[in-house]
Design an enzyme around this catalytic site. Sequence first.
Site, PDB file in Angstrom:
ATOM      1  N   ASP A   1       0.730  -1.250   0.021  1.00 28.61           N
ATOM      2  CA  ASP A   1       0.047   0.015   0.056  1.00 28.61           C
ATOM      3  C   ASP A   1       0.849   1.172   0.178  1.00 28.61           C
ATOM      4  O   ASP A   1       0.406   2.297  -0.263  1.00 28.61           O
ATOM      5  CB  ASP A   1      -0.929  -0.212   1.315  1.00 28.61           C
ATOM      6  CG  ASP A   1      -2.042  -1.010   1.251  1.00 28.61           C
ATOM      7  OD1 ASP A   1      -2.383  -1.472   0.101  1.00 28.61           O
ATOM      8  OD2 ASP A   1      -2.419  -1.585   2.384  1.00 28.61           O
TER       9      ASP A   1
ATOM     10  N   ARG B   1     -15.049  -8.124   4.492  1.00 25.26           N
ATOM     11  CA  ARG B   1     -14.988  -8.899   3.173  1.00 25.26           C
ATOM     12  C   ARG B   1     -15.203 -10.211   3.224  1.00 25.26           C
ATOM     13  O   ARG B   1     -16.140 -10.893   2.653  1.00 25.26           O
ATOM     14  CB  ARG B   1     -13.672  -8.810   2.501  1.00 25.26           C
ATOM     15  CG  ARG B   1     -13.275  -7.384   2.177  1.00 25.26           C
ATOM     16  CD  ARG B   1     -11.947  -7.044   1.573  1.00 25.26           C
ATOM     17  NE  ARG B   1     -11.761  -5.559   1.459  1.00 25.26           N
ATOM     18  CZ  ARG B   1     -10.561  -5.132   0.655  1.00 25.26           C
ATOM     19  NH1 ARG B   1     -10.027  -5.918  -0.276  1.00 25.26           N
ATOM     20  NH2 ARG B   1     -10.496  -4.044   0.477  1.00 25.26           N
TER      21      ARG B   1
END
Length: 306
Positions: A81, A152
């Site tokens: 990231d 998720r």
Amino acid sequence: MRLTFATRPSKLARWQTQWVINALQTVHPNLECEEKIITTQGDKILDKPLPEIGGKGLFTQELESELLNGDVHCAVHSLKDLPVENPAGLTVGCIPARAEVRDALISRASLRLALLPPNASVGTSSLRRAAQILSLRPDLRIQSLRGNVDTRLRKALNGQYDAIILAGAGLTRLGLDSHVTEWLSLDVMLPAPGQGALAIQCRADDEVTLTLLSKLEDQATRKAVTAERAFLQGLGGGCAVPVAAFAELNSHQPAVISLTGLVISEDGKKVVKVTDEGTEALELGMKLSQQAIAQGADEILATCNV
């Protein structure tokens, strides 16, 4: 001595920061550590696909601001990231040994990728994952998947998607890998540059913190991810583009780094895959990026909606 760590609020980010703190306190028993929770743009905007939000540093910028302000000593990031260029005044002070690099498929019906029915929905927030899935299975439907790992996973298990794809490292760190239906081999799904590795960022002139962090440094991981991120940087790409890379040190010749890089169109129809070896990580990554460009990678990236 006390160190203050900036961390995002998600369970995975907190786990990763606590892992670093525990590891540091093992080698520095008198070190005191505390966390400062910082919410990033990526944590706030959950109703749009990541590529639509765009921009570098979606999950890192606010943490970097805290570092530059002097409010914290360190920030723990998932290296995949972290933009390839550090802001002026900051550095990646430490990269510990890498965890699981593969992506994982989770299906409530326990169906592997090859057995998902035509038109099955596959959830992912990553253009890289989506494109590689469509390259193998153009008959599947890719749907945006946002939220932390728990969210998720819940969406997959309650049937909102026929399957989802997640980074394996996050699942193993949170003890959720029992839900994995299929570990996707690197031949099927090449990971994001730096996937599975942590990056501990600090101020470049903070010698005390740098010395403390050095005990957790893993040179083999540093070399591998440096090559991967150099490949990404040579392509001018950010964290959201459909670029994949994986490097590892040769088991028989530890000085030699093997690097595979991939650039793929969003529909999975155009693929440039390159492989090479070298002893200098930065040089190898840049060299391989130029090979990819010579084979049309820049034309593929020019069509990406990021």
